[in-house]
Design an enzyme around this catalytic site. Structure first.
Site, PDB file in Angstrom:
ATOM      1  N   ASP A  49       0.842  -1.206   0.000  1.00 20.00           N
ATOM      2  CA  ASP A  49       0.000   0.000   0.000  1.00 20.00           C
ATOM      3  C   ASP A  49       0.878   1.257   0.000  1.00 20.00           C
ATOM      4  OD1 ASP A  49       0.880  -0.171   2.598  1.00 20.00           O
ATOM      5  OD2 ASP A  49      -1.091   0.166   3.520  1.00 20.00           O
ATOM      6  N   SER A  50       2.199   1.066   0.053  1.00 16.99           N
ATOM      7  CA  SER A  50       3.122   2.197  -0.163  1.00 16.99           C
ATOM      8  C   SER A  50       2.866   2.810  -1.538  1.00 16.99           C
ATOM      9  CB  SER A  50       4.573   1.728  -0.054  1.00 16.99           C
ATOM     10  OG  SER A  50       4.796   0.605  -0.878  1.00 16.99           O
ATOM     11  N   ASP A  88      -1.194  -6.078  -0.326  1.00 18.20           N
ATOM     12  CA  ASP A  88      -1.464  -5.447   0.965  1.00 18.20           C
ATOM     13  C   ASP A  88      -2.941  -5.126   1.112  1.00 18.20           C
ATOM     14  OD1 ASP A  88       0.460  -4.985   2.899  1.00 18.20           O
ATOM     15  OD2 ASP A  88       1.250  -3.174   1.935  1.00 18.20           O
ATOM     16  N   LYS A 118      -1.315  -9.337   2.733  1.00 22.53           N
ATOM     17  CA  LYS A 118      -0.533  -8.906   3.905  1.00 22.53           C
ATOM     18  C   LYS A 118      -1.375  -7.937   4.713  1.00 22.53           C
ATOM     19  CE  LYS A 118       3.166  -5.969   3.712  1.00 22.53           C
ATOM     20  NZ  LYS A 118       2.696  -4.854   4.557  1.00 22.53           N
ATOM     21  N   GLU A 120      -1.230  -5.488   8.531  1.00 20.27           N
ATOM     22  CA  GLU A 120      -0.371  -4.949   9.583  1.00 20.27           C
ATOM     23  C   GLU A 120      -0.952  -5.257  10.957  1.00 20.27           C
ATOM     24  OE1 GLU A 120       0.392  -0.758   8.958  1.00 20.27           O
ATOM     25  OE2 GLU A 120       1.219  -1.104   6.955  1.00 20.27           O
ATOM     26  N   GLU A 187       9.554  -4.200   9.989  1.00 26.10           N
ATOM     27  CA  GLU A 187       9.903  -2.904   9.369  1.00 26.10           C
ATOM     28  C   GLU A 187      10.550  -1.958  10.384  1.00 26.10           C
ATOM     29  OE1 GLU A 187       6.920  -0.986   6.950  1.00 26.10           O
ATOM     30  OE2 GLU A 187       8.147   0.826   6.736  1.00 26.10           O
TER      31      GLU A 187
END
Ligand code: KIV
Length: 298
Positions: A49-50, A88, A118, A120, A187
């Site tokens: 999602d970056s 993501d 993925k 978080e 991270e």
């Protein structure tokens, strides 16, 4: 006709099996052509999602939507033939409950043809990870700095630089592994903590700013290519793509301005030589638009 593709894409268990065998190589990817190149060298490609920051110019990943992830996820899945494609889940699409997470993750998998998602979060996401894995959705977890929580964390801060922080982060990594995640991203994390987690959990750790102690490494592709204007300390630039792009665009602008481009080899001639000199006025815009289009020759 065979039901099996000639080259099989790597799957989540293939990535898990690499722990202790060899370093896992991964990059983020948002678009088909670069995915096709990275596919030759990477075990998995993450449609991170970056992309909200790298491709769309947002300040954080918070505004990213599921539709954006699907558009880019589809492109990467078309480009990659061998690497596992992980997509993501964006902020707000999985935190509410395991069943909401399942609905959204299944939608993303169906729409993109990715092989895993993925999300978080550590202990707080363990129940959801278990729920998803039990229902056929492979999950990569992400602990340490979790950018979707930027507004709570108060900035993109390195994690675990004080020993007092270690226990909570270790508990997070252990919880996602026990819940069935096939790998976990660490991270922006102090190197000794990343080493300790890597030694104590059974699934691969994928580091981004978390030292060489991790089982694998991932970077944002545009950062390592030298395309992103600003990068964190942990990024090594393996290319100078921004400079190459600027040089090419500058040359193009100069050539267009001085009429050196296009040259004869970039223009289309007529099929019959006579037509070129017949003096017939070019067709009006209207006539051109209503004509059946011809296939362009290369
Ligand atoms: O969104 C992303 O690119 C990521 C990487 C930083 C791992 O989550």
């Amino acid at each position: 006709m065979s039901l099996h593709p000639v080259t099989r894409r790597l799957m989540a268990p293939d990535i898990s099996a690499l722990k202790g065998e060899r370093p896992i190589v991964a990059l983020t990817s948002y678009h088909a052509h670069t995915a096709a190149i990275a596919d030759k060298y990477c075990d998995f490609l993450l449609v991170g999602d970056s992309l909200g920051m790298v491709m769309h110019g947002f300040e954080t990943t918070v505004p990213v939507t599921m539709d954006m992830m699907i558009v880019h996820g589809r492109a990467v899945a078309r480009g990659a033939k061998r690497a596992l494609v992980v997509v993501d889940m964006p902020f707000g699409t999985y935190e509410e409950s395991p069943s909401v997470a399942f609905r959204n993750c299944a939608h993303v998998m169906k729409q993109t043809d990715c092989g895993a998602v993925k999300l978080e979060g550590g202990r707080r996401m363990a129940e959801t990870i278990r729920y998803l894995v039990d229902r056929g959705i492979p999950v990569m977890a992400h602990v340490g700095l979790t950018p979707q929580s930027i507004n709570v964390l108060g900035g993109f801060k390195t994690q675990g630089r004080n020993r007092a922080e270690w226990a909570a982060i270790e508990d997070d990594a252990r919880a996602v592994a026990e819940a069935g995640a096939f790998a976990v991203v660490l991270e922006a994390m102090a190197a000794p903590l990343a080493a300790r987690i890597t030694q104590t959990i059974p699934i691969p750790t994928i580091g981004i700013g978390a030292s060489s102690a991790c089982d694998g490494q991932i970077l944002v592709m545009e950062d390592m290519l030298g395309l992103s204007p600003k990068v964190p300390k942990f990024v090594k630039k393996f290319g100078a793509v921004a400079t190459a792009i600027e040089d090419a665009i500058k040359s193009y602008a100069e050539d267009v301005s001085s009429r050196q481009f296009p040259e004869e080899q970039h223009a289309y001639g007529m099929k019959e030589p006579d037509d070129a000199t017949s003096g017939v006025a070019p067709a009006s815009r209207e006539t051109q638009a209503t004509k059946k289009p011809k296939k362009l020759s290369t």
